[in-house]
Enzyme design. Sequence first.
Site, PDB file in Angstrom:
ATOM      1  N   LYS A  15       6.403  -1.662   1.915  1.00 29.97           N
ATOM      2  CA  LYS A  15       5.026  -1.010   2.615  1.00 29.97           C
ATOM      3  C   LYS A  15       4.167  -2.091   2.354  1.00 29.97           C
ATOM      4  O   LYS A  15       2.995  -1.988   1.747  1.00 29.97           O
ATOM      5  CB  LYS A  15       4.825   0.346   1.909  1.00 29.97           C
TER       6      LYS A  15
ATOM      7  N   ARG B  63       7.775   4.296  -4.719  1.00 32.35           N
ATOM      8  CA  ARG B  63       8.008   3.565  -3.667  1.00 32.35           C
ATOM      9  C   ARG B  63       6.958   2.191  -3.905  1.00 32.35           C
ATOM     10  O   ARG B  63       7.242   1.094  -3.444  1.00 32.35           O
ATOM     11  CB  ARG B  63       7.959   4.261  -2.447  1.00 32.35           C
TER      12      ARG B  63
ATOM     13  N   ARG C 185      -7.688 -20.711  -1.574  1.00 34.74           N
ATOM     14  CA  ARG C 185      -6.635 -20.461  -0.496  1.00 34.74           C
ATOM     15  C   ARG C 185      -5.412 -21.382  -0.853  1.00 34.74           C
ATOM     16  O   ARG C 185      -5.509 -22.805  -0.261  1.00 34.74           O
ATOM     17  CB  ARG C 185      -7.155 -20.562   0.905  1.00 34.74           C
TER      18      ARG C 185
ATOM     19  N   GLU D 217      12.619   2.550  13.789  1.00 35.18           N
ATOM     20  CA  GLU D 217      11.615   3.525  13.517  1.00 35.18           C
ATOM     21  C   GLU D 217      10.449   3.436  14.468  1.00 35.18           C
ATOM     22  O   GLU D 217      10.491   2.616  15.404  1.00 35.18           O
ATOM     23  CB  GLU D 217      11.252   3.392  11.879  1.00 35.18           C
TER      24      GLU D 217
ATOM     25  N   TYR E 215       0.767  -1.217  -0.135  1.00 36.23           N
ATOM     26  CA  TYR E 215       0.001   0.165   0.025  1.00 36.23           C
ATOM     27  C   TYR E 215       0.750   1.103  -0.060  1.00 36.23           C
ATOM     28  O   TYR E 215       2.069   1.153   0.183  1.00 36.23           O
ATOM     29  CB  TYR E 215      -0.965  -0.017   1.120  1.00 36.23           C
TER      30      TYR E 215
ATOM     31  N   LEU F 159      10.914   1.337   6.837  1.00 36.79           N
ATOM     32  CA  LEU F 159      10.137   2.003   5.703  1.00 36.79           C
ATOM     33  C   LEU F 159      11.192   3.239   5.270  1.00 36.79           C
ATOM     34  O   LEU F 159      11.493   4.097   5.923  1.00 36.79           O
ATOM     35  CB  LEU F 159       8.981   2.329   5.947  1.00 36.79           C
TER      36      LEU F 159
HETATM   37  N1  PDD Z   1       2.987   5.324   7.560  1.00 36.83           N
HETATM   38  N2  PDD Z   1       7.806   3.932   8.631  1.00 36.83           N
HETATM   39  C1  PDD Z   1       6.417   3.439   8.842  1.00 36.83           C
HETATM   40  C2  PDD Z   1       6.319   1.826   9.429  1.00 36.83           C
HETATM   41  C3  PDD Z   1       5.272   3.950   8.368  1.00 36.83           C
HETATM   42  O1  PDD Z   1       4.195   3.102   8.559  1.00 36.83           O
HETATM   43  C4  PDD Z   1       5.579   5.250   7.822  1.00 36.83           C
HETATM   44  C5  PDD Z   1       4.245   5.981   7.234  1.00 36.83           C
HETATM   45  C6  PDD Z   1       6.596   5.810   7.723  1.00 36.83           C
HETATM   46  C7  PDD Z   1       6.908   7.255   7.257  1.00 36.83           C
HETATM   47  O2  PDD Z   1       6.740   7.010   5.818  1.00 36.83           O
HETATM   48  P1  PDD Z   1       6.183   8.420   4.851  1.00 36.83           P
HETATM   49  O3  PDD Z   1       6.952   9.465   5.560  1.00 36.83           O
HETATM   50  O4  PDD Z   1       6.505   7.907   3.591  1.00 36.83           O
HETATM   51  O5  PDD Z   1       4.879   8.686   5.114  1.00 36.83           O
HETATM   52  C8  PDD Z   1       7.682   5.250   8.429  1.00 36.83           C
HETATM   53  C9  PDD Z   1       1.668   5.734   6.826  1.00 36.83           C
HETATM   54  C10 PDD Z   1       1.383   7.248   6.996  1.00 36.83           C
HETATM   55  C11 PDD Z   1       0.622   4.733   7.335  1.00 36.83           C
HETATM   56  O6  PDD Z   1       0.908   3.774   7.308  1.00 36.83           O
HETATM   57  O7  PDD Z   1      -0.610   5.394   7.502  1.00 36.83           O
END
Ligand code: PDD
Length: 291
Positions: A149, A52, A101, A181, A33, A205
Amino acid sequence: MSQTVYLNGTFLPLDQATIPVLDRGFIFGDGVYEVIPVYSGQPFRLDEHLQRLQQSLQAVRIRNPLLLEQWHEITLSIVKANAELTDQSLYLHITRGVAPRDQAFPPAELAPTVLVMSLPLETPAKSLVAQGVEAISALDIRWDRCHIKAISLLANVLLKQQAVDAGVAETIMFREGMLTEGTSSNIFAVEQGVLLAPPKDQHMLPGITYDVVLELAATNGIEVSIGPVSEARIRTADELWMTSSTKEVLAIISLDNQPIGTGQPGPLFKRMYTLYQNFKNTVMRQQVPHG
Ligand code: PDD
């Protein structure tokens, strides 16, 4: 009225958008996503997010069902269809598709499932930015492919709930004593005026906001050190920040109930916050015609 979403080639109201129970996203969490902020009707860093997305798809071997131009058209149509929301959080979701499945991949010609929808973007209120937020720490119990992601977010969900249960905003994770993170954000530290950032590797990420912050640091003479950051250095840092597409840049003022630095948003945070807002307003808001 239900908002308009895009599902597999069709624009329809959210409450009419349904998927079969055998969708591999539902059964296995087999998909990827993106979340893209939209300011004044314009997606922020759309191409970087789509790039990405392509990398995530490649990493899990799902073929990208749409061309770049089609992604542009669909995302912009969804933004327009939900134009009553000036600022939006665009959500793109692709799964490997619907199949009996079986963990093994279905036939290569199977069509992936594509969902695009838009949610209201609520960036942190000025008062929260001024005040900062608190965080707790936890072991990073996730897998070894956190640069993807992926929609399978069970570990993140459990870790985020630990923060909610503790009444704080985020859980900061460490793997073998090193910062990775937050559950839905990247983390930066400041030590004697130097901005410390963990390296982009398989444990985090590669955030689009992370890139913007590093670009702004580079163009504004802020010294940056990219490399592994130990838990001890995080705890004794002068400042901690979290960054994400929906939270932008926020100061973390305490970790596990211990103040970070002075226990207030620090001077470099304030500078970066202003730089970020100016950058965003320059590239986004000024292009919007009035009236
Ligand atoms: N999340 N690390 C993780 C695990 C994340 O899920 C996100 C973003 C980030 C920051 O990435 P970016 O700057 O590209 O948004 C880092 C989004 C906002 C979400 O899952 O809702």
